[in-house]
Design an enzyme around this catalytic site. Structure first.
Site, PDB file in Angstrom:
ATOM      1  N   CYS A 197      51.248  -8.265  42.338  1.00 55.38           N
ATOM      2  CA  CYS A 197      50.332  -7.042  42.327  1.00 55.38           C
ATOM      3  C   CYS A 197      48.991  -7.527  41.679  1.00 55.38           C
ATOM      4  O   CYS A 197      48.084  -7.013  42.130  1.00 55.38           O
ATOM      5  CB  CYS A 197      50.915  -5.776  41.663  1.00 55.38           C
ATOM      6  SG  CYS A 197      51.320  -5.913  40.211  1.00 55.38           S
ATOM      7  N   GLN A 255      50.811   0.383  45.248  1.00 56.07           N
ATOM      8  CA  GLN A 255      50.853  -1.255  45.373  1.00 56.07           C
ATOM      9  C   GLN A 255      52.206  -1.614  46.229  1.00 56.07           C
ATOM     10  O   GLN A 255      51.879  -2.605  47.162  1.00 56.07           O
ATOM     11  CB  GLN A 255      50.938  -1.691  43.709  1.00 56.07           C
ATOM     12  CG  GLN A 255      51.083  -3.318  43.851  1.00 56.07           C
ATOM     13  CD  GLN A 255      49.703  -4.076  44.240  1.00 56.07           C
ATOM     14  OE1 GLN A 255      48.476  -3.572  43.599  1.00 56.07           O
ATOM     15  NE2 GLN A 255      49.762  -4.890  45.167  1.00 56.07           N
ATOM     16  N   ARG A 262      45.270  -3.026  49.687  1.00 55.15           N
ATOM     17  CA  ARG A 262      45.253  -1.812  49.127  1.00 55.15           C
ATOM     18  C   ARG A 262      44.276  -0.991  49.498  1.00 55.15           C
ATOM     19  O   ARG A 262      44.521   0.226  49.520  1.00 55.15           O
ATOM     20  CB  ARG A 262      45.221  -2.215  47.556  1.00 55.15           C
ATOM     21  CG  ARG A 262      46.026  -2.956  46.777  1.00 55.15           C
ATOM     22  CD  ARG A 262      47.333  -1.928  46.182  1.00 55.15           C
ATOM     23  NE  ARG A 262      46.648  -0.580  45.724  1.00 55.15           N
ATOM     24  CZ  ARG A 262      46.442  -0.779  44.115  1.00 55.15           C
ATOM     25  NH1 ARG A 262      46.774  -1.722  43.595  1.00 55.15           N
ATOM     26  NH2 ARG A 262      46.049   0.417  43.622  1.00 55.15           N
TER      27      ARG A 262
HETATM   28  N1  NVA Z   1      53.094  -3.728  35.434  1.00 54.86           N
HETATM   29  C1  NVA Z   1      51.588  -3.807  35.219  1.00 54.86           C
HETATM   30  C2  NVA Z   1      50.947  -3.564  36.656  1.00 54.86           C
HETATM   31  C3  NVA Z   1      49.351  -3.750  36.572  1.00 54.86           C
HETATM   32  C4  NVA Z   1      48.931  -3.426  37.971  1.00 54.86           C
HETATM   33  C5  NVA Z   1      51.225  -2.787  34.338  1.00 54.86           C
HETATM   34  O1  NVA Z   1      51.640  -1.669  34.200  1.00 54.86           O
HETATM   35  O2  NVA Z   1      50.202  -3.380  33.435  1.00 54.86           O
HETATM   36  N1   CP Z   2      47.435  -4.279  41.093  1.00 50.42           N
HETATM   37  C1   CP Z   2      46.911  -3.286  40.355  1.00 50.42           C
HETATM   38  O1   CP Z   2      46.819  -2.230  40.455  1.00 50.42           O
HETATM   39  O2   CP Z   2      45.570  -3.926  40.000  1.00 50.42           O
HETATM   40  P1   CP Z   2      44.538  -3.264  38.894  1.00 50.42           P
HETATM   41  O3   CP Z   2      45.432  -2.936  37.485  1.00 50.42           O
HETATM   42  O4   CP Z   2      43.278  -4.081  38.677  1.00 50.42           O
HETATM   43  O5   CP Z   2      43.967  -1.948  39.378  1.00 50.42           O
END
Ligand code: NVA
Ligand code: CP
Length: 306
Positions: free
Chosen positions: A261, A136, A289
């Site tokens: 993200c 990401q 991505r």
């Molecule tokens: N920091 C978040 C990012 C999700 C793409 C998580 O780990 O849930």
């Molecule tokens: N940003 C990201 O990793 O999204 P997802 O959790 O949808 O894969």
């Protein structure tokens, strides 16, 4: 002696030169997508996607990416595999890596993906752990360069939870030479201290507004990452002042961009006005991505086949 398999588990696994090559290739691959002309450079290659957490973007971008390059993907939810019934991560890695050319894994503790990679014959890519989200952050920097040019010497502001994304931004700041302002509630400053980083280009701010001053890129993420749900109620209260809103954009550089993200929670870590506003590049970021990871798949698979 057998050669060492190259993995991508954290941003620091790549050098500046590697990233430059990847970005150049991602640009070329992006043009191919626009023309709907895909070079079948990964024909007959199989990517296994191993998920222990939810995903929209990561799953889709990897699946679509390998298909566009002529390969195929198999998605395994870890709860459906024998890992869930006690097979060790090491044994699973030995078996899975005999049947495919590259593996992406999304899991909880980073130590799990490290063990998996240590026993894999093929490259392993980190699709997010509690500690890192390297695909990401590199896609984000690729996006910044597309939108605004070089990131070197700029101020990047991380506002909110000191989580996996933040750790990957910290590692990226060394490779790309930008200044990273991190603002999180003082109750969570210890997380940064525990990372024990020794970087003069990273500065902590208890005031999020001060952290956004003169910033070229303001970025944030959810206040409660996957796996931390029991803390959600408390976090909602503690992080209240850390919403990225128009006031924070106003003190930044006039060319500032906003990134997230995704998935986002409007009204929590970011206001609707900001994420849906003119400074936001979150959709471009999500699309990139795909392009960045296609370059990464080619890079790692080809390196393993030499
Ligand atoms: N920091 C978040 C990012 C999700 C793409 C998580 O780990 O849930
Ligand atoms: N940003 C990201 O990793 O999204 P997802 O959790 O949808 O894969």
């Amino acid at each position: 002696m057998s050669k060492k398999t190259r993995h991508f588990l954290r941003v620091s696994d790549l050098s500046f030169n590697d990233v430059e090559k990847l970005f150049q290739r991602a640009e070329e691959l992006k043009i191919q997508v626009k023309k709907k002309k895909y070079a079948q450079i990964l024909e007959n290659r199989t990517l296994v996607l191993l998920f222990e957490k939810h995903s929209t973007r990561t799953r889709l971008s990897f699946e679509v990416g390998i298909q566009q390059l002529g390969g195929n993907a198999i998605v395994l939810q870890m709860r459906d595999t024998q890992i869930d019934r006690g097979e060790t991560i090491a044994d699973a890695a030995k078996v899975i890596s005999r049947m495919c050319d590259v593996i992406m894994m999304r899991t909880f503790e980073h130590s799990k993906i490290q063990t998996f990679a240590d026993h894999s014959r093929v490259p392993v890519i980190n699709g997010l752990t509690n500690e890192h989200h390297p695909c990401q952050v590199l896609a984000d920097i690729f996006t910044f360069r597309e939108q605004r040019g070089e990131i070197e010497g700029k101020v990047v502001s991380w506002i909110g939870d000191i989580n996996n994304m933040c750790s990957s931004w910290i590692e990226a700041s060394i490779i790309f030479g930008f200044k990273l302002h991190i603002s999180s509630p003082p109750q969570y400053k210890y997380v940064l201290e525990e990372l024990d980083i020794n970087q003069t280009n990273v500065e902590y701010f208890s005031d999020p507004l001060k952290a956004c001053k003169k910033s070229s890129l303001i970025t944030t993420d959810v206040w409660t990452s996957m796996g931390y749900e029991p803390e959600k109620k408390e976090r909602l209260k503690i992080f209240k002042k850390w919403t990225v809103d128009t006031q924070k954009l106003e003190v930044a550089d006039r060319n500032v961009v906003f990134m997230h993200c995704l998935p986002a929670h409007r009204g929590e870590e970011v206001s609707s006005e900001v994420i849906d506003g003119p400074k936001s590049v979150v959709w471009q970021e999500a699309e990139n991505r795909l392009h960045f990871q296609k370059a990464l798949l080619e890079f790692l698979i080809k390196a393993n086949e030499i």
